[in-house]
Each structure stands twice: as structure tokens, then as C-alpha cells.
Motif scaffolding. Sequence first.
Motif, PDB file in Angstrom:
ATOM      1  N   ALA A 253      -5.967   5.882  -0.761  1.00 41.87           N
ATOM      2  CA  ALA A 253      -5.960   4.420  -0.611  1.00 41.87           C
ATOM      3  C   ALA A 253      -5.388   4.017   0.738  1.00 41.87           C
ATOM      4  CB  ALA A 253      -5.160   3.784  -1.744  1.00 41.87           C
ATOM      5  N   LEU A 254      -4.304   4.676   1.151  1.00 41.66           N
ATOM      6  CA  LEU A 254      -3.687   4.348   2.435  1.00 41.66           C
ATOM      7  C   LEU A 254      -4.620   4.700   3.584  1.00 41.66           C
ATOM      8  CD1 LEU A 254      -1.052   3.177   3.534  1.00 41.66           C
ATOM      9  CD2 LEU A 254      -0.162   5.502   3.694  1.00 41.66           C
ATOM     10  N   SER A 255      -5.333   5.821   3.444  1.00 41.34           N
ATOM     11  CA  SER A 255      -6.286   6.217   4.488  1.00 41.34           C
ATOM     12  C   SER A 255      -7.420   5.205   4.600  1.00 41.34           C
ATOM     13  CB  SER A 255      -6.838   7.606   4.169  1.00 41.34           C
ATOM     14  OG  SER A 255      -7.806   7.996   5.114  1.00 41.34           O
TER      15      SER A 255
ATOM     16  N   LEU B 285      -5.189  -9.696  -3.161  1.00 38.92           N
ATOM     17  CA  LEU B 285      -4.099  -9.081  -3.897  1.00 38.92           C
ATOM     18  C   LEU B 285      -3.377 -10.112  -4.759  1.00 38.92           C
ATOM     19  CD1 LEU B 285      -2.613  -6.447  -4.431  1.00 38.92           C
ATOM     20  CD2 LEU B 285      -1.137  -6.950  -2.459  1.00 38.92           C
ATOM     21  N   ARG B 286      -3.230 -11.314  -4.253  1.00 41.25           N
ATOM     22  CA  ARG B 286      -2.627 -12.394  -5.057  1.00 41.25           C
ATOM     23  C   ARG B 286      -3.495 -12.697  -6.266  1.00 41.25           C
ATOM     24  NH1 ARG B 286      -1.986 -17.154  -1.007  1.00 41.25           N
ATOM     25  NH2 ARG B 286      -0.612 -18.069  -2.593  1.00 41.25           N
ATOM     26  N   GLU B 287      -4.813 -12.660  -6.070  1.00 42.80           N
ATOM     27  CA  GLU B 287      -5.732 -12.900  -7.182  1.00 42.80           C
ATOM     28  C   GLU B 287      -5.618 -11.795  -8.225  1.00 42.80           C
ATOM     29  OE1 GLU B 287      -8.421 -14.353  -9.739  1.00 42.80           O
ATOM     30  OE2 GLU B 287      -7.697 -15.429  -7.959  1.00 42.80           O
ATOM     31  N   TRP B 288      -5.479 -10.542  -7.771  1.00 40.62           N
ATOM     32  CA  TRP B 288      -5.351  -9.428  -8.711  1.00 40.62           C
ATOM     33  C   TRP B 288      -4.082  -9.580  -9.555  1.00 40.62           C
ATOM     34  CZ3 TRP B 288      -1.843  -5.536  -9.744  1.00 40.62           C
ATOM     35  CH2 TRP B 288      -2.297  -4.521 -10.601  1.00 40.62           C
TER      36      TRP B 288
ATOM     37  N   SER C 229       5.713  -5.705 -10.519  1.00 40.39           N
ATOM     38  CA  SER C 229       5.655  -4.767  -9.404  1.00 40.39           C
ATOM     39  C   SER C 229       4.728  -3.601  -9.711  1.00 40.39           C
ATOM     40  CB  SER C 229       7.067  -4.244  -9.114  1.00 40.39           C
ATOM     41  OG  SER C 229       7.051  -3.231  -8.147  1.00 40.39           O
ATOM     42  N   LEU C 230       4.228  -2.977  -8.644  1.00 41.12           N
ATOM     43  CA  LEU C 230       3.464  -1.737  -8.758  1.00 41.12           C
ATOM     44  C   LEU C 230       4.342  -0.501  -8.593  1.00 41.12           C
ATOM     45  CD1 LEU C 230       0.273  -2.600  -6.655  1.00 41.12           C
ATOM     46  CD2 LEU C 230       0.423  -2.380  -9.141  1.00 41.12           C
TER      47      LEU C 230
ATOM     48  N   LEU D 240      -4.546  -2.850  -2.682  1.00 47.39           N
ATOM     49  CA  LEU D 240      -5.873  -3.296  -3.116  1.00 47.39           C
ATOM     50  C   LEU D 240      -6.817  -2.114  -3.315  1.00 47.39           C
ATOM     51  CD1 LEU D 240      -6.611  -6.493  -0.999  1.00 47.39           C
ATOM     52  CD2 LEU D 240      -6.634  -6.308  -3.495  1.00 47.39           C
ATOM     53  N   GLU D 241      -6.775  -1.167  -2.377  1.00 47.94           N
ATOM     54  CA  GLU D 241      -7.624   0.021  -2.507  1.00 47.94           C
ATOM     55  C   GLU D 241      -7.258   0.813  -3.756  1.00 47.94           C
ATOM     56  OE1 GLU D 241     -10.152   1.159  -0.924  1.00 47.94           O
ATOM     57  OE2 GLU D 241     -10.273   0.003   0.932  1.00 47.94           O
ATOM     58  N   LEU D 242      -5.958   0.950  -4.027  1.00 47.73           N
ATOM     59  CA  LEU D 242      -5.509   1.754  -5.164  1.00 47.73           C
ATOM     60  C   LEU D 242      -5.929   1.131  -6.489  1.00 47.73           C
ATOM     61  CD1 LEU D 242      -3.879   4.159  -6.286  1.00 47.73           C
ATOM     62  CD2 LEU D 242      -1.853   2.679  -6.219  1.00 47.73           C
ATOM     63  N   VAL D 243      -5.593  -0.142  -6.706  1.00 53.03           N
ATOM     64  CA  VAL D 243      -5.861  -0.752  -8.010  1.00 53.03           C
ATOM     65  C   VAL D 243      -7.342  -0.999  -8.232  1.00 53.03           C
ATOM     66  CG1 VAL D 243      -3.568  -1.803  -8.097  1.00 53.03           C
ATOM     67  CG2 VAL D 243      -5.487  -3.125  -7.168  1.00 53.03           C
ATOM     68  N   GLY D 244      -8.143  -0.959  -7.164  1.00 55.11           N
ATOM     69  CA  GLY D 244      -9.575  -1.127  -7.316  1.00 55.11           C
ATOM     70  C   GLY D 244     -10.341   0.175  -7.429  1.00 55.11           C
TER      71      GLY D 244
END
Length: 491
Positions: A137-139, A159-162, A316-317, A360-364
Motif C-alpha cells: 500500500a505504501l509503495s 479517507l474521510r468518506e471511508w 483508528s486503524l 486508502l490503498e490498504l483499506v481498499g
Amino acid sequence: MYERSSVAELADQLRRELDRYSPGGKLPSSRALVDRFRVSPVTVSRALAQLSAEGLVVTRPGAGAFRARQRESAAPSGDTSWQEVALSADGAADLVPRSVDASGVLVSLAAPPPGVVEFNGGYLHPSLQPERAMAAALSRAGRRPGAWGRPPMEGLPELREWFARSIGGAITAAEVLITSGGQSALTTALRALAPPGTPVLVESPTYPGMLAIARAAGLRPVPVPVDADGVRPALLADAFRATGARVFVCQPLFQNPTGAVLAPERRGEVLRIARAAGAFVVEDDFVRRLVHEDSGPLPAPLAADDPDGVVVHVCSLTKATSPSFRVSALAARGPVLERLRAIQVVDTFFVPRPLQEAALELVGSPAWPRHLRAVSAELKARRDAMTSALRLHLPEASLPHIPSGGYHLWLRLPDGTGGTSQAFGSGGESALTSAALRAGVAITPGRPYFSAEPPAAHLRLSFAAVGGVGEIAEGVRRLRTACAEVRGERP
């Protein structure tokens, strides 16, 4: 992915061999080290970077690594005793104390010595963290257009929407702020809602980090007892009337440390009581994503059932990922949102955009639900293993509640009522904590979880920070040995 132990072992070996080289002398090439020690190039690079950070090695791109030249003798240390006067002068008149007691927080943050079973940890063991998914995700996040630019002060809209969807109810993205970890969000909330010198109602027992935040802000924590169904509404109403407090901080889901879930019939009552007192409820929803496999459907956050803006919600995540993945959210409705936003901007400006993009990349990603399912199953297995081991090796202790979420158990030690149980009376927690460390297991005493005198001696035992169920069984056996030492019994 490199192994941490391999990096440490290689660094130790190279450190021992440095005397073979004169100052400024060149070390073997990375390729030679790879061949000799049978490790990966990444491990060699990490080990040399560690020695470089220690000032033992100098690395030169394209040239290699060299033994560092001896430093000049250190300058004589100065006299800092004047600071004692500067830091304490007129301290009695301070509304907000300049000295902060972080001991209750450090208990769960400090890493125990090697070989010690970590029952005091507050985060997932590396084997439970989604390291590959986070790295990927970070990459991907780093390659997004604009990923290294300045984000919106409130956080990325997506991210706020998620977070708004995960909270539910009528909460919208416009009512969410992205913050840097739950601790930071709680700090912002208490600073926004309670002026220095005023009382703040807290669950008893409760999270020591929140008590530290309150005291550092000059607030006076007032305890409201918790039972197996969460905070007791009648006592909450009494506390509001007696103190005039305008803030109540609670964890309605898998409360820390008891693991209690606020009963359905109490949820609306807590909101009604706070609304009648003209007070806010700070909801710390810290482990919703660490539900156990055998849990039923979870209740919605209090914020989802709050049309009047009573609840300031924190989630929090971090707990479900890694202690370094510090992405969280503050949600609130009404004028208080602008105050929260202003305090956050003044304190931290914004959460780094690459971290938000990575979230965003991770949770998606498909890896996210797979990770949550795997952690859910593993936490249940670990909880069951610790419960069974405690009942076998420490049957005299009490487990008032077995939670279906979170990462720890709350153990009540025998009352000091005669016989050998007196060892667990006054000072018993401290003696047992020290004896446990000598026996090879790190535990968390219960005293820091109480803002006033505790009703009994307790321990909080984490099952998330250890390597597996085998380590849990060994840790409880070591705890049994420590109990025997404190009581003066023969092992």
C-alpha cells in the motif's frame, strides 16, 4: 522481507570484527558479506546502516563501507542544574502542570528484554500485522499523482468518506477529521471540550493513556464505575450533578481494561444523561476492528445514534495494523467541529499525505478483509489459550469477564483476606510485577487504570503482542512462578 533477527545478528558480528580494520580502513564489499554470511543484500545494507547510525562505520556511495575514524574526546559536560529552578518556579500556580507522568503509558509501550514473554504489549505481534499489505500500500501510495504534496488540512476527502461510512448513522465526510493516531485525537478532543482546572468524567477502571492526557491538560479525572455491562448510568448521572463536568470519556465497545460492552439498554440512557447535563461524550472506539471470531454482530458506535452532536467519536486503524500506522479519525457534529479542527491544525498542521494515501490503498485492497478475518480467528485462539492457562495455573485469580473482542484479559487477584492471599493486598501488584519480570514475563499492573483508589488488585494481560499460543502457555507458567515467589512459597 528481511528478518529483524538476521540484521541484528549480522550487525553484532561486524561490530565484533571492526578491530581488524584500521580507522578509515575499508570493510569487505556487500557482495562478499552476502556470500560469507549467507544473507540477503537487504540484510547487509540494513546492518551497515545500523553501524553507520552508531558512528562505527562510514558508507560512501560507489566506494563501500569504511571503519569510522576515532572521534575527538568529548567536550566536558555542562552544568544543567539551573533547569531544576526554571522548570519548577511558580509551579504551584500552574493550571496545567508542566511535568507529565507518562508511567502508565510507558508500561505498555516499553519493549521487554529479549527472552521475556510480552504480556504487557498494546499492539499486534509482528506476525499478526499485515506487513506485506502495508508495504504494498505504501509503495502504491508513493506513486499516486500528488502523493507528496500538501493534503487538505482536514484530511483526504476519500479517507474521510471511508471513516464516515465505517462509523455509520448520519455522519458525513464533512464531519470527519483525519488525525495522527488515537492518542493524538483524544488529546485534541479533551483540549477542545474542557478548560484547565475542570473535572472530566472517566470510566473506572480506564485506559491510563487517557488519564495521562487529562492530567497533562490540567483536568481532574473523576471515576464512574464500570460493570460487566459498561458504565453504570445512575452513577454517571450522580457524577454529572456532583461535579458539574461537561465531558465524559468512555469506551463502549470492548472497554480497556475490562473488555465490557455497553449494554443496549444503557446506550440511549448515557446519551440522554449527557445531553441533560449539557455535556459531551468522547467515544473512544479503539478496537472495533479487533473483534473475535466468536463474537455476534457488533453494536453501532454511539455516534451513529446521536443526531444532537453529543458524541465526539475517535477511531483508528493503528490497533488493527501496526503501532507505526498512525491514521485515525475524529468525528463530531455542530460548532465543536471547528474548534477540534483549529486545535489540530495548530498542533500538527496535518497528517502526512503519503500515510493517508497508504491508508486508502490498504483499506481498499482485497488484503484488508483477509487480514481482519485472520486476526479475528487468531485473537480468539489466543484468548482461549490464555483463559485456559490461567484457570489451570492461577485458579485462585478471577476473570470477571471474557471479552469477544480486543487483545487482553483483566485479571482480579485474590483479596487480601488472610493466609497467603495477603501478598496481593497493598503493594502486591508492584511486587508481583517485579517478580514476574525476574521470572521472564512482563505484565501490566492494574493500579494505573484507576483515577482513584482501586477496589482490588488487578493485572491486565495482553495476548496480542506474543508470538503464539505456545508462548502464552509458557508466560502463564512463569507468572505462576512469580506468584509463588511473592507469597513465599516454594516453586
